[in-house]
Enzyme design. Structure first.
Site, PDB file in Angstrom:
ATOM      1  N   ASP A  28      71.080 -18.484 -23.262  1.00 21.48           N
ATOM      2  CA  ASP A  28      71.640 -17.129 -23.213  1.00 21.48           C
ATOM      3  C   ASP A  28      70.960 -16.236 -24.247  1.00 21.48           C
ATOM      4  O   ASP A  28      71.251 -15.038 -24.329  1.00 21.48           O
ATOM      5  CB  ASP A  28      73.170 -17.149 -23.373  1.00 21.48           C
ATOM      6  CG  ASP A  28      73.623 -17.743 -24.682  1.00 21.48           C
ATOM      7  OD1 ASP A  28      72.781 -18.235 -25.450  1.00 21.48           O
ATOM      8  OD2 ASP A  28      74.845 -17.715 -24.954  1.00 21.48           O
ATOM      9  N   GLU A  54      71.962 -26.799 -34.210  1.00 23.60           N
ATOM     10  CA  GLU A  54      71.220 -25.623 -34.673  1.00 23.60           C
ATOM     11  C   GLU A  54      71.517 -25.321 -36.143  1.00 23.60           C
ATOM     12  O   GLU A  54      72.673 -25.245 -36.568  1.00 23.60           O
ATOM     13  CB  GLU A  54      71.587 -24.417 -33.790  1.00 23.60           C
ATOM     14  CG  GLU A  54      70.853 -23.151 -34.184  1.00 23.60           C
ATOM     15  CD  GLU A  54      70.822 -22.086 -33.094  1.00 23.60           C
ATOM     16  OE1 GLU A  54      71.320 -22.317 -31.980  1.00 23.60           O
ATOM     17  OE2 GLU A  54      70.272 -21.001 -33.389  1.00 23.60           O
TER      18      GLU A  54
HETATM   19  O1  KIV Z   1      70.177 -19.640 -26.036  1.00 25.43           O
HETATM   20  C1  KIV Z   1      69.301 -20.336 -26.578  1.00 25.43           C
HETATM   21  O2  KIV Z   1      68.095 -20.086 -26.466  1.00 25.43           O
HETATM   22  C2  KIV Z   1      69.740 -21.480 -27.348  1.00 25.43           C
HETATM   23  C3  KIV Z   1      68.726 -22.134 -28.225  1.00 25.43           C
HETATM   24  C4  KIV Z   1      68.479 -21.289 -29.411  1.00 25.43           C
HETATM   25  C5  KIV Z   1      69.099 -23.518 -28.578  1.00 25.43           C
HETATM   26  O3  KIV Z   1      70.864 -21.845 -27.300  1.00 25.43           O
END
Ligand code: KIV
Length: 269
Positions: free
Chosen positions: A43, A179
């Site tokens: 997202d 993360e």
């Molecule tokens: O939305 C995204 O790109 C993510 C990554 C940063 C892991 O969740």
């Protein structure tokens, strides 16, 4: 295409798993061509391709639209599609309907959901056949609550995160994205569970890494997080577009090389 079992085996064999985001047909084609193991339709597309400041404005329809394009561009890569904010964590029935809608209509291999509170949801998804990647540590959908700072820096928070990861594994999550947490904690967690741990800003001790396509290609960004390594330079695209602009205005383009000639006007005279 890799399967969930392949990813488990990679972990068992100590083979690192690569994951990169992609949001549309051309980026998905590139990522598949580069032999990346798994694609995340994150997202983060709210910021990278829709121009929002955060992920919080992203909708289920956005995820489906982009997820489908990625599937078309990368038919042979394991694709994970994010559940956006509010699409999960409201009520079990609604959550499962949303999960099914995203999973079915994008033809993804798995969905991803943020938050340690979702173990029951993960377990129900497993029962009905939807593979879920859990996302813990810094969860960008909660930016309004937790900000973007490093997570699990206290003893209590670190202990809680270890427990949360074990609970996610027990609930049936197929992988966990961790993360922005300390690297020693991420390494310990990776060694404490049997499912792959994919880190972002979590050091080198995890089973794999995920980064954002536009970050590694340096796409017009003012701010870069410490964990991002840049491997390419999209900004050369601006120079090319500027040259096109100048050449059209000055009449240099299109030259004969780019022009069809049939002398049709001579025949019409
Ligand atoms: O939305 C995204 O790109 C993510 C990554 C940063 C892991 O969740």
């Amino acid at each position: 295409m890799r399967t969930t079992q392949d990813l488990f085996e990679m972990k068992r064999n100590g083979e690192k798993i690569t994951m990169l985001t992609a949001y549309d047909y051309p980026s998905a084609k590139q990522v598949e061509k580069a032999d990346i193991d798994t694609i995340l339709v994150g997202d983060s597309l709210g910021m990278t391709v829709l121009g929002y400041d955060t992920t919080v404005q992203v909708t289920i329809e956005d995820m489906i639209h982009h997820g489908r394009a990625v599937r078309r561009g990368a038919p042979n890569t394991f694709v994970v599609v994010d559940m956006p904010i509010g699409s999960v964590g409201i009520s079990m029935e609604q959550d499962l309907n949303n999960a099914l809608k995203i999973y079915q209509s994008t033809n993804a291999n798995a969905i991803k959901a943020e938050g340690a509170h979702l173990t029951d949801f993960v377990a129900r998804c497993k029962q009905i056949g939807i593979p879920v990647v859990a996302h813990l540590g810094l969860t960008p959908q909660s930016v309004g609550v937790m900000g973007y700072s490093v997570q699990a820096k206290t003893k209590d928070a670190a202990t809680q995160l270890i427990e949360d990861c074990k609970s996610m594994e027990a609930a049936g999550a197929i992988m966990i994205v961790l993360e922005v947490i300390p690297s020693d904690l991420a390494e310990t967690i990776s060694q404490s569970v049997n499912i792959p741990i994919i880190g972002i800003g979590a050091g080198n001790g995890t089973d794999g890494q995920v980064l954002v396509y536009h970050d590694i290609l340096q796409y017009e960004q003012d701010h870069r997080a410490k964990f991002v390594k840049v491997y390419g330079d999209f900004s050369t695209g601006v120079a090319a577009i500027r040259q096109y602009n100048e050449e059209v205005k000055s009449g240099v383009f299109p030259s004969d090389e780019f022009t069809y000639k049939a002398k049709i006007m001579d025949e019409l005279k």
